[in-house]
Design an enzyme around this catalytic site. Structure first.
Site, PDB file in Angstrom:
ATOM      1  N   ASP A 149       0.828  -1.218   0.000  1.00  0.00           N
ATOM      2  CA  ASP A 149       0.000   0.000   0.000  1.00  0.00           C
ATOM      3  C   ASP A 149       0.863   1.270   0.000  1.00  0.00           C
ATOM      4  OD1 ASP A 149      -2.407   1.359   0.079  1.00  0.00           O
ATOM      5  OD2 ASP A 149      -3.196   0.241   1.783  1.00  0.00           O
ATOM      6  N   ASP A 204     -10.160   3.621  -3.256  1.00  0.00           N
ATOM      7  CA  ASP A 204     -10.860   2.401  -2.824  1.00  0.00           C
ATOM      8  C   ASP A 204     -12.278   2.309  -3.381  1.00  0.00           C
ATOM      9  OD1 ASP A 204      -8.586   1.996  -1.447  1.00  0.00           O
ATOM     10  OD2 ASP A 204      -9.491   1.996   0.541  1.00  0.00           O
TER      11      ASP A 204
HETATM   12  C1  GLA Z   1      -5.928   1.389   1.545  1.00  0.00           C
HETATM   13  C2  GLA Z   1      -6.095   0.395   0.403  1.00  0.00           C
HETATM   14  C3  GLA Z   1      -7.224  -0.573   0.742  1.00  0.00           C
HETATM   15  C4  GLA Z   1      -6.908  -1.303   2.051  1.00  0.00           C
HETATM   16  C5  GLA Z   1      -6.662  -0.302   3.163  1.00  0.00           C
HETATM   17  C6  GLA Z   1      -6.121  -0.974   4.411  1.00  0.00           C
HETATM   18  O1  GLA Z   1      -7.039   2.221   1.678  1.00  0.00           O
HETATM   19  O2  GLA Z   1      -6.347   1.066  -0.786  1.00  0.00           O
HETATM   20  O3  GLA Z   1      -7.426  -1.493  -0.312  1.00  0.00           O
HETATM   21  O4  GLA Z   1      -5.778  -2.104   1.846  1.00  0.00           O
HETATM   22  O5  GLA Z   1      -5.723   0.694   2.784  1.00  0.00           O
HETATM   23  O6  GLA Z   1      -5.869  -0.067   5.447  1.00  0.00           O
END
Ligand code: GLA
Length: 402
Positions: A149, A204
């Site tokens: 990430d 997301d």
């Molecule tokens: C980010 C990523 C998500 C998830 C969260 C976890 O937002 O884009 O897919 O992995 O972190 O904290």
């Protein structure tokens, strides 16, 4: 001189190409990830139950292989002496290797999450400065997939950070799929093919068809917003290097029509198919969507071409995905809340796709049509194709040369 330059160019290309483990994802990776449903509420029991149900529900047989634990698997601090990552002792009292072994024994593969920054997005220890050490740890635990990430990365160069981790994985000598998750912020499609097998292209996902969820400092996106977010990057996707449209929300709050449209579009876009729902409690409809072998075959087509948007008319998108053996998938997606009748005269829609070098003149070549969801023959391209597309739903066709 020219020959020497060519030799140098080839050597450089081979060297750069050799950076990641090759051929780990010749078709888009398929699996399950904990984040969409469970956030950081994950533990050993959940992993085992999900692994059991991945097998029992038919998901494994349909091709879902990777069980990936997202954020929240670690303790808040690294080991004070070794600096190693430590699994949360309450969530994983028997350690990570125990669950990896359990998942492997089911014939599945196992993935973990970490972050290029100093902390993960949920505030657990990030990998910044520990890349080689963490990669060694993952190899020792025998994991198969790493999602990486992009939180807490102020001042870090994205390409460099992901390249370093990719090299660390290679140095640890265990073939691990490397899933970049920097939300498309630094155009990973332009540089990440030698680095990893997939890269997120957007923020997301949110479990709605076409809303945007505003969290204050950031927003998450409904299905159509993710589809629309990057218009011109399909040329960067292909075998072993995929545009990742995010973990799926099928079976996690949308209507059956919307789930079908969402799943179909992820297949058309050659996105990795990573389910995000609770596999222990699936309706019949959810299982039948997620495990439809004919729809999955379009996603897993070995040519690996991402669909293009051919036209938008009366709230209906027409998407086309050139497949192997001169076949084609065509998806009509209805964005509106009302049923729409499509009437598609193939003769007026020749295919001329420069990305996949596909040229089809339907006046010269005729195709038989199968309605992929309904599993019925639907005539040939010599006639006008007509169908009603229900609200927030799709009609998916597979065309085969006659
Ligand atoms: C980010 C990523 C998500 C998830 C969260 C976890 O937002 O884009 O897919 O992995 O972190 O904290």
């Amino acid at each position: 001189m020219k020959k020497i330059l060519l030799l140098i160019a080839v050597t450089i290309t081979l060297f750069v190409k050799a950076q990641k483990f090759q051929n780990l994802a010749l078709t888009p990776p398929m699996g399950w990830n904990s984040w969409n449903t469970f956030a950081t509420n994950i533990n050993e029991k959940l992993v085992m139950e999900i692994a059991d149900d991945m097998v029992k529900s038919g998901m494994k047989d349909a091709g879902y292989t990777y069980l990936v634990l997202d954020d929240g698997w670690m303790a808040m601090e690294r080991d004070s002496i070794t600096g190693n990552l430590v699994p949360d002792p309450v969530k994983f009292p028997n350690g990570i290797k125990k669950v990896v072994d359990y998942v492997h024994a089911k014939g599945l593969k196992f993935g973990l999450y970490n972050c290029a920054g100093t902390k993960t997005c949920a505030g657990y220890p990030g990998t910044r400065g520990y890349e080689y050490q963490d990669a060694k740890q993952y190899a020792a635990w025998e994991i198969d997939y790493l999602k990486y990430d992009w939180c807490f990365t102020e001042g870090i160069n994205s390409k460099e950070a992901y390249t370093t981790m990719s090299k660390a994985i290679k140095a640890a000598k265990r073939p691990i799929i490397f899933s970049l998750c920097e939300w498309g912020t630094n155009s990973p499609w332009e540089w990440a093919a030698p680095v990893g097998q997939l890269w997120r292209i957007s923020g997301d996902i949110y479990n709605c068809f076409d809303c945007i969820k505003d969290w204050g400092t950031w927003k998450s996106l409904g299905v159509t917003h993710i589809i629309d977010s990057r218009k011109n990057i399909r040329q960067y996707a292909g075998p072993d290097h995929w545009n990742d449209f995010d973990m799926m929300e099928v079976g996690h709050g949308m209507s059956v029509n919307e789930d079908r449209a969402h799943f179909t579009m992820w297949c058309m876009l050659a996105s990795p198919l990573i389910a995000g729902n609770d596999l222990r409690h699936m309706t019949k409809e959810t299982i039948s969507i997620l495990t439809d072998k004919d729809v999955i075959a379009i996603n897993q087509d070995k040519r690996g071409v991402q669909a293009y948007l051919e036209q938008q008319q009366d709230s209906v998108d027409t998407w086309i995905k050139p497949l192997a053996d001169n076949e084609l998938a065509i998806c009509f997606m209805n964005r509106s809340q009302k049923p729409v009748t499509v009437s598609y005269n193939f003769q007026q829609h020749p295919v001329n796709d420069t990305v996949s070098n596909t040229v089809i003149d339907f006046a010269k070549t005729s195709f038989t049509i199968t309605d992929v969801w309904k599993k019925v023959k639907a005539g040939t391209t010599k006639k006008i194709f007509s169908a009603i597309v229900p609200p927030h739903d799709v009609v998916l066709l597979r065309l085969k040369p006659e």
